[in-house]
Design a protein around this motif. Structure first.
Motif, PDB file in Angstrom:
ATOM      1  N   ARG A 103       0.844  -1.211   0.000  1.00  0.00           N
ATOM      2  CA  ARG A 103       0.000   0.000   0.000  1.00  0.00           C
ATOM      3  C   ARG A 103       0.875   1.257   0.000  1.00  0.00           C
ATOM      4  NH1 ARG A 103      -3.742   3.611   2.609  1.00  0.00           N
ATOM      5  NH2 ARG A 103      -5.753   3.394   1.568  1.00  0.00           N
ATOM      6  N   ALA A 104       1.983   1.208   0.781  1.00  0.00           N
ATOM      7  CA  ALA A 104       2.893   2.364   0.798  1.00  0.00           C
ATOM      8  C   ALA A 104       3.502   2.580  -0.584  1.00  0.00           C
ATOM      9  CB  ALA A 104       3.985   2.135   1.846  1.00  0.00           C
ATOM     10  N   ALA A 105       3.873   1.499  -1.253  1.00  0.00           N
ATOM     11  CA  ALA A 105       4.484   1.629  -2.586  1.00  0.00           C
ATOM     12  C   ALA A 105       3.470   2.198  -3.586  1.00  0.00           C
ATOM     13  CB  ALA A 105       5.002   0.270  -3.054  1.00  0.00           C
ATOM     14  N   LEU A 106       2.243   1.725  -3.512  1.00  0.00           N
ATOM     15  CA  LEU A 106       1.220   2.217  -4.449  1.00  0.00           C
ATOM     16  C   LEU A 106       0.987   3.718  -4.253  1.00  0.00           C
ATOM     17  CD1 LEU A 106      -1.434  -0.671  -4.263  1.00  0.00           C
ATOM     18  CD2 LEU A 106       0.091  -0.154  -6.183  1.00  0.00           C
ATOM     19  N   ALA A 122      -8.484   0.312  -0.670  1.00  0.00           N
ATOM     20  CA  ALA A 122      -9.411   0.072   0.456  1.00  0.00           C
ATOM     21  C   ALA A 122      -9.186  -1.327   1.038  1.00  0.00           C
ATOM     22  CB  ALA A 122     -10.853   0.232  -0.018  1.00  0.00           C
ATOM     23  N   ASP A 123      -8.984  -2.308   0.162  1.00  0.00           N
ATOM     24  CA  ASP A 123      -8.748  -3.684   0.617  1.00  0.00           C
ATOM     25  C   ASP A 123      -7.439  -3.760   1.425  1.00  0.00           C
ATOM     26  OD1 ASP A 123      -9.046  -6.605   0.597  1.00  0.00           O
ATOM     27  OD2 ASP A 123      -7.314  -6.558  -0.748  1.00  0.00           O
ATOM     28  N   LEU A 124      -6.377  -3.118   0.913  1.00  0.00           N
ATOM     29  CA  LEU A 124      -5.085  -3.145   1.618  1.00  0.00           C
ATOM     30  C   LEU A 124      -5.176  -2.402   2.949  1.00  0.00           C
ATOM     31  CD1 LEU A 124      -2.695  -2.575  -1.433  1.00  0.00           C
ATOM     32  CD2 LEU A 124      -2.872  -4.660  -0.062  1.00  0.00           C
ATOM     33  N   LEU A 125      -6.013  -1.370   2.990  1.00  0.00           N
ATOM     34  CA  LEU A 125      -6.181  -0.628   4.250  1.00  0.00           C
ATOM     35  C   LEU A 125      -6.834  -1.527   5.301  1.00  0.00           C
ATOM     36  CD1 LEU A 125      -5.805   2.245   5.476  1.00  0.00           C
ATOM     37  CD2 LEU A 125      -8.210   2.657   4.915  1.00  0.00           C
ATOM     38  N   ASP A 126      -7.877  -2.189   4.892  1.00  0.00           N
ATOM     39  CA  ASP A 126      -8.604  -3.047   5.809  1.00  0.00           C
ATOM     40  C   ASP A 126      -7.724  -4.215   6.283  1.00  0.00           C
ATOM     41  OD1 ASP A 126     -10.936  -3.839   7.122  1.00  0.00           O
ATOM     42  OD2 ASP A 126     -11.249  -5.394   5.605  1.00  0.00           O
ATOM     43  N   ILE A 155      13.716  -5.864  14.281  1.00  0.00           N
ATOM     44  CA  ILE A 155      14.294  -5.040  13.204  1.00  0.00           C
ATOM     45  C   ILE A 155      13.500  -5.264  11.923  1.00  0.00           C
ATOM     46  CG2 ILE A 155      16.349  -4.694  11.769  1.00  0.00           C
ATOM     47  CD1 ILE A 155      18.016  -5.400  14.202  1.00  0.00           C
ATOM     48  N   CYS A 156      13.225  -6.530  11.652  1.00  0.00           N
ATOM     49  CA  CYS A 156      12.516  -6.913  10.436  1.00  0.00           C
ATOM     50  C   CYS A 156      11.125  -6.273  10.369  1.00  0.00           C
ATOM     51  CB  CYS A 156      12.457  -8.438  10.438  1.00  0.00           C
ATOM     52  SG  CYS A 156      11.310  -9.163   9.326  1.00  0.00           S
ATOM     53  N   LEU A 157      10.354  -6.400  11.446  1.00  0.00           N
ATOM     54  CA  LEU A 157       8.976  -5.871  11.433  1.00  0.00           C
ATOM     55  C   LEU A 157       8.944  -4.352  11.566  1.00  0.00           C
ATOM     56  CD1 LEU A 157       6.401  -7.484  10.990  1.00  0.00           C
ATOM     57  CD2 LEU A 157       8.085  -8.970  11.961  1.00  0.00           C
ATOM     58  N   TYR A 158       9.972  -3.779  12.162  1.00  0.00           N
ATOM     59  CA  TYR A 158       9.990  -2.320  12.352  1.00  0.00           C
ATOM     60  C   TYR A 158      10.022  -1.585  11.014  1.00  0.00           C
ATOM     61  CZ  TYR A 158      11.726   2.274  13.818  1.00  0.00           C
ATOM     62  OH  TYR A 158      11.881   3.632  14.018  1.00  0.00           O
ATOM     63  N   ALA A 159      10.737  -2.180  10.042  1.00  0.00           N
ATOM     64  CA  ALA A 159      11.043  -1.453   8.801  1.00  0.00           C
ATOM     65  C   ALA A 159       9.806  -0.850   8.144  1.00  0.00           C
ATOM     66  CB  ALA A 159      11.783  -2.374   7.840  1.00  0.00           C
ATOM     67  N   TYR A 160       8.791  -1.657   7.896  1.00  0.00           N
ATOM     68  CA  TYR A 160       7.591  -1.115   7.239  1.00  0.00           C
ATOM     69  C   TYR A 160       6.518  -0.664   8.223  1.00  0.00           C
ATOM     70  CZ  TYR A 160       9.394  -2.596   2.735  1.00  0.00           C
ATOM     71  OH  TYR A 160      10.169  -2.731   1.598  1.00  0.00           O
ATOM     72  N   THR A 161       6.635  -1.116   9.495  1.00  0.00           N
ATOM     73  CA  THR A 161       5.605  -0.725  10.471  1.00  0.00           C
ATOM     74  C   THR A 161       5.781   0.732  10.889  1.00  0.00           C
ATOM     75  OG1 THR A 161       5.523  -3.002  11.307  1.00  0.00           O
ATOM     76  CG2 THR A 161       4.590  -1.299  12.713  1.00  0.00           C
ATOM     77  N   HIS A 162       7.029   1.180  11.041  1.00  0.00           N
ATOM     78  CA  HIS A 162       7.205   2.522  11.610  1.00  0.00           C
ATOM     79  C   HIS A 162       6.810   3.636  10.642  1.00  0.00           C
ATOM     80  CE1 HIS A 162      11.009   3.045   9.411  1.00  0.00           C
ATOM     81  NE2 HIS A 162      11.177   4.223   9.967  1.00  0.00           N
ATOM     82  N   THR A 163       6.664   3.298   9.366  1.00  0.00           N
ATOM     83  CA  THR A 163       6.194   4.312   8.405  1.00  0.00           C
ATOM     84  C   THR A 163       4.787   3.986   7.885  1.00  0.00           C
ATOM     85  OG1 THR A 163       7.307   3.090   6.643  1.00  0.00           O
ATOM     86  CG2 THR A 163       8.518   4.948   7.594  1.00  0.00           C
ATOM     87  N   ALA A 164       4.101   3.072   8.587  1.00  0.00           N
ATOM     88  CA  ALA A 164       2.797   2.613   8.081  1.00  0.00           C
ATOM     89  C   ALA A 164       1.795   3.771   7.968  1.00  0.00           C
ATOM     90  CB  ALA A 164       2.244   1.512   8.984  1.00  0.00           C
ATOM     91  N   GLU A 165       1.891   4.734   8.873  1.00  0.00           N
ATOM     92  CA  GLU A 165       0.942   5.856   8.810  1.00  0.00           C
ATOM     93  C   GLU A 165       1.346   6.859   7.727  1.00  0.00           C
ATOM     94  OE1 GLU A 165      -1.050   7.073  12.214  1.00  0.00           O
ATOM     95  OE2 GLU A 165      -0.835   9.203  11.840  1.00  0.00           O
ATOM     96  N   GLU A 166       2.600   7.277   7.820  1.00  0.00           N
ATOM     97  CA  GLU A 166       3.088   8.332   6.918  1.00  0.00           C
ATOM     98  C   GLU A 166       3.081   7.878   5.451  1.00  0.00           C
ATOM     99  OE1 GLU A 166       7.042   9.168   8.206  1.00  0.00           O
ATOM    100  OE2 GLU A 166       7.554  10.094   6.277  1.00  0.00           O
ATOM    101  N   ARG A 167       3.547   6.661   5.206  1.00  0.00           N
ATOM    102  CA  ARG A 167       3.666   6.205   3.820  1.00  0.00           C
ATOM    103  C   ARG A 167       2.490   5.340   3.380  1.00  0.00           C
ATOM    104  NH1 ARG A 167       9.482   3.975   2.553  1.00  0.00           N
ATOM    105  NH2 ARG A 167       9.228   5.002   0.562  1.00  0.00           N
ATOM    106  N   GLY A 168       1.941   4.589   4.341  1.00  0.00           N
ATOM    107  CA  GLY A 168       0.875   3.652   3.968  1.00  0.00           C
ATOM    108  C   GLY A 168      -0.526   4.166   4.205  1.00  0.00           C
TER     109      GLY A 168
END
Ligand SMILES: N[C@@H](CCC(=O)N[C@@H](CS)C(=O)NCC(=O)O)C(=O)O
Length: 196
Positions: A103-106, A122-126, A155-168
């Motif tokens: 979702r962040a990439a899109l 919407a599907d990726l958000l849900d 470390i692995c899960l942090y990478a995309y989780t910490h920007t989930a709001e801003e980017r995703g």
């Protein structure tokens, strides 16, 4: 790839463990990444790739983490804790990354704009909120994903989780335990930001 969470995992680990490494930037949709692919330097066609002094190439961010962290405190000595760590790392690639990072990439990469539809977003958000909900539940009352201390799973899960709001575009106000866990990681000695 400077903007990639998978690449950031490796940069963050190198920085936390203070390991020397030359970083070669290959941003999305650039000549550099096309050239690296054409030169056969991306075994699976994707970044990140670790190249050893011997010339051997290792693809897959989580495999690179496991290789670089051998012998460090980030791989639990207890076999069950170690297996829990790898379970989270498989889960990240199976469940989390294909939703949260996609979702962040899109939303952020012009090269993906033609793949965006309101229904897909919407599907990726849900689905993303459900995935983050699982992490939230697990992290409530725990400091780290794996019993016994911080590990590569964090470390692995942090990478995309910490920007989930801003980017995703995910609503992280719903997930206070995840936000506390992110703050814990950001306070570690040697921590490096995504865009350092
Ligand atoms: N499962 C792989 C995923 C690698 C991946 O999808 N890399 C993306 C960046 S996150 C990439 O190479 N994008 C550029 C491209 O496909 O040309 C990993 O964890 O390393």
């Amino acid at each position: 790839m400077p903007s990639s969470g998978n690449s950031y995992k490796v940069r963050l680990l190198l920085s936390l463990l203070d390991l020397p490494c030359e970083i070669v930037d290959c941003e999305d949709a650039t000549l550099e990444i096309a050239q690296a692919r054409a030169d056969g330097r991306l075994p699976f066609g994707k970044v990140p790739v670790l190249e050893l002094d011997s010339g051997r190439l290792l693809p897959e961010s989580n495999a690179i983490l496991l290789y670089l962290a051998q012998g460090s405190h980030l791989i639990p000595a207890d076999p069950f804790h170690q297996a829990q760590m790898t379970a989270w790392m498989f889960w990240e690639q199976n469940q989390h990354e294909g939703v949260i990072a996609v979702r962040a990439a899109l939303r952020n990469y012009p090269s993906r704009a033609h793949l965006v539809t309101p229904e897909r977003l919407a599907d990726l958000l849900d689905r993303g909120h459900q995935i983050l909900g699982m992490m939230e539940q697990h992290l409530s009352g725990r400091d780290w994903l794996v019993d016994g201390g911080m590990s590569l799973a964090d470390i692995c899960l942090y990478a995309y989780t910490h920007t989930a709001e801003e980017r995703g575009g995910y609503d992280m106000a719903r997930f206070p335990a995840i936000r506390r866990w992110c703050a814990r990681i950001a306070a570690l000695p040697g921590y490096q930001e995504l865009f350092a």
